[in-house]
Motif scaffolding. Structure first.
Motif: not given
Length: 637
Positions: A90-98, A125-143
């Motif tokens: 919730r906090g991240e979503l508010r900051k990103e929205y602003s 934007s928030i989902a992709q930020r966390y998805l990039d974290e997962v991509n780095t660990i797994l060697g993927r390129a998910e969107k």
């Protein structure tokens, strides 16, 4: 000088009226508040509960399906997913929205996204930020998937959002090791159906579909806004027939939520899921695999039964499909492949065929019971028989010479059985077939068993076709062709019944180690007559049309058969073989039919159905020759 004197009365009527009015208003106000508190509090509390509480339903895992030796044929495997706990964002979503809003302030009003569009951009934007974290660990390129995200936020906000689904065990291990414990990213483990043997017994076991609306009986909060995790329901085979038994008990939780719909605390109420009950079935996976391996790349069906109890040991139909392709759902491409291959059909119970020369076993029983033939009866076979204007040849133009019943069974002499059938008459032949259950479904515990079986006779032909019955029709019926159609399961039941010296076998796919032996109407043959027929069947397996079936150190009774079936463009031949063993103590009965894939090509049961019968019987013998060992339940059963 005069003086004015003022006087005040404590009982001024106007003041008293004013105070009285105030008091009355206070009394009305207090009464109203009391009324609201005392009589409307339940209503307000209920409205507050409906606004502030949400319910989640989680389906229970389905029960396992086990073979007769406790081997798991259908189970559950863990399904690993990476999810985002939205309440933690919730906090991240508010900051990103602003932030996104500020970035667009310099744009013209016509070019600026509206608030709804900014919300969508924020979530992606928030989902992709966390998805990039997962991509780095797994060697993927998910969107990230914007539409999917928007749908989740608007419809199932209370549930975690799935970023990646069905991870491999290695990927699961990497994420568990590297994701922070307090991260909004978590690895979620659910249960999904798993078929360890892939396509083995696919038509029997069946498959499941996705249940979007699982229910939780007697779980409170039915009036609350409810979110449901996806479950499964049986769509075919045993998964469908025993869905109520296999279905797990759903659990769930009730949460308090904030005005935005996010969870704010631990569950108010919670119930654990309960796995469904296990189903123990009669199949023997070792025999099943032996049959299917021998049938690979071919078209046909095989059924083997326990002679004593009627339990189904093998039920195979080819072509088939890998049941794991149905989890979580079957793709359109796979469905089209199955359709094109003709693999949807369970040929063991849905395929109806003329039985060919396997019917000669029934003709033999009818002949001996009716007295039309005996042990001394012999017919001369010159290689064919003319019945009216129809020519009935023996296979491959063979000339069998003088044959009695046992010899005719051994070499499958059409001339002998055509003559015998004409002597018996069509009424007795068809009545004998019905005595063995050929005219009705078996009642096996599977959906969609065929009802299209046919045992013709003069009355039927006149009523159905408006035509008279001819001697050629009788000769045809006596050798298993013409107005005769049945399923491989019914033929297997006939073989088991004969082996037991009876006329009916009620097959079952349920295993009960204490199941008593079946007892139905007796054959009506003397021991000498019964053994005379068995003599011919054993000779068939040794030196006759089924001689390639020989199995070391086991006496086998067998009968081959060939029939024709009209298809688009011409005719195909069907190769049959039936058998039971050991002769001195019959325990297993089997029927196999294989379909030629070439038009008008020669295709006999002794060559094409025999390998499947041999594979099953050899596997059965090998298992029964082993020293007995106790069967212990596996862990988790």
């Amino acid at each position: 000088m005069s003086r004015t004197i003022e006087t005040h009365s404590a009982h001024n009527p106007r003041i008293l009226a004013f105070y009285g009015g105030i008091g009355l208003l206070l009394l009305i106000l207090g009464g109203g508040l009391a009324y609201r508190q005392l009589f409307h509090s339940v209503l307000y509390n209920e409205r507050e509960r409906l606004q502030n509480q949400r319910r989640i339903i989680v389906p229970g895992p389905r029960g396992n399906i086990l073979d007769r030796n406790h081997e798991v044929l259908v189970g559950n495997r863990p399904r690993f997913s990476v999810v985002l706990n939205l309440a933690d964002l919730r906090g991240e979503l508010r900051k990103e929205y602003s932030r996104i809003g500020r970035n667009y302030r310099s744009f013209d009003k016509t070019d600026r996204p509206n608030s709804t569009q900014i919300e969508s951009l924020t979530r992606v934007s928030i989902a992709q930020r966390y998805l990039d974290e997962v991509n780095t660990i797994l060697g993927r390129a998910e969107k990230a998937r914007p539409k999917d995200l928007g749908r989740h936020f608007s419809q199932t906000l209370l549930l975690p959002y799935v970023l990646l689904d069905d991870l491999s065990p290695i990927e699961y291990a990497r994420l568990i090791e590297r994701l922070p414990v307090n991260s909004p990213l978590q690895v979620y483990t659910s249960s999904t159906r798993f078929y360890p043997f892939g396509s083995a017994a696919a038509h029997v076991l069946g498959y499941t579909g996705i249940d979007d609306n699982p229910e939780a009986e007697d779980f409170p909060g039915e009036d609350l806004l409810t979110f449901k995790m996806k479950g499964a329901f049986g769509r075919d085979g045993l998964e469908k027939k025993f869905d109520d038994l296999l279905q797990g008990e759903s659990g769930g939780a009730i949460y308090r939520v904030d005005p935005a719909g996010y969870k704010v605390d631990r569950p108010i109420e919670e119930r654990k899921v309960v796995q469904g009950k296990n189903l123990s079935i009669s199949l023997d996976i070792d025999l099943q695999l032996a049959a299917e391996k021998a049938m690979e790349g071919k078209v046909g069906a095989a059924v083997a039964l326990d002679v004593r109890t009627g339990e189904v040991l093998v039920m195979a139909s080819k072509p088939d499909y890998d049941l794991n392709d149905f989890v979580p759902r079957l793709t359109t491409l796979k469905s089209k492949e199955i359709e094109a291959a003709g693999a949807w059909l369970n040929r063991a119970i849905q395929g109806v065929y003329p039985t060919g020369s396997t019917f000669k076993l029934i003709t033999a029983v009818a002949g001996l019971r009716s007295g039309a033939i005996d042990h001394k009866t012999q017919y001369l076979c010159p290689g064919y028989l003319m019945v009216g204007n129809r020519r009935f040849p023996c296979a491959h133009g063979a000339v069998h010479g003088l044959k009695n019943l046992a010899g005719a069974l051994s070499v499958s002499c059409n001339v002998f059985f055509c003559k015998q059938g004409i002597d018996i008459g069509p009424e007795l032949l068809s009545a004998e077939a019905r005595r063995f259950g050929y005219a009705q479904p078996t009642g096996i515990e599977l959906p969609a068993e065929s009802t299209r079986m046919l045992v013709g006779d003069p009355t039927w032909k006149k009523a159905k076709l408006g035509e008279a019955w001819f001697a050629g029709d009788t000769a045809n019926l006596a050798i298993g062709q013409g107005f005769l159609d049945t399923t491989p399961l019914q033929v297997a039941c006939m073989v088991a019944s004969f082996a037991r010296g009876e006329t009916m076998t009620i097959p079952t796919l349920l295993h009960d180690p204490n199941r008593p032996a079946q007892h139905t109407a007796p054959l009506g043959l003397s021991p000498a007559d019964y053994n005379f027929i068995v003599e011919g069947l054993e000779s068939c397996a040794k030196i006759g049309t089924g001689r390639l079936l020989k199995i070391e150190n086991m006496r086998v009774a067998a009968k081959t058969g060939t029939a024709q079936k009209r298809v688009t463009g011409g005719t195909i031949e069907l190769g049959w073989m039936i058998a039971f063993a050991p002769i001195e103590n019959p325990q297993i009965a089997i029927a196999v039919i294989m379909e030629s894939q070439e038009l008008d090509a020669s295709y006999g049961g002794g060559l094409h159905a025999m390998p499947i019968v041999k594979a099953v019987l050899e596997t059965w013998k090998e298992k029964h020759d082993r020293p007995a060992t106790p069967i212990l339940p596996k862990a988790g059963e």
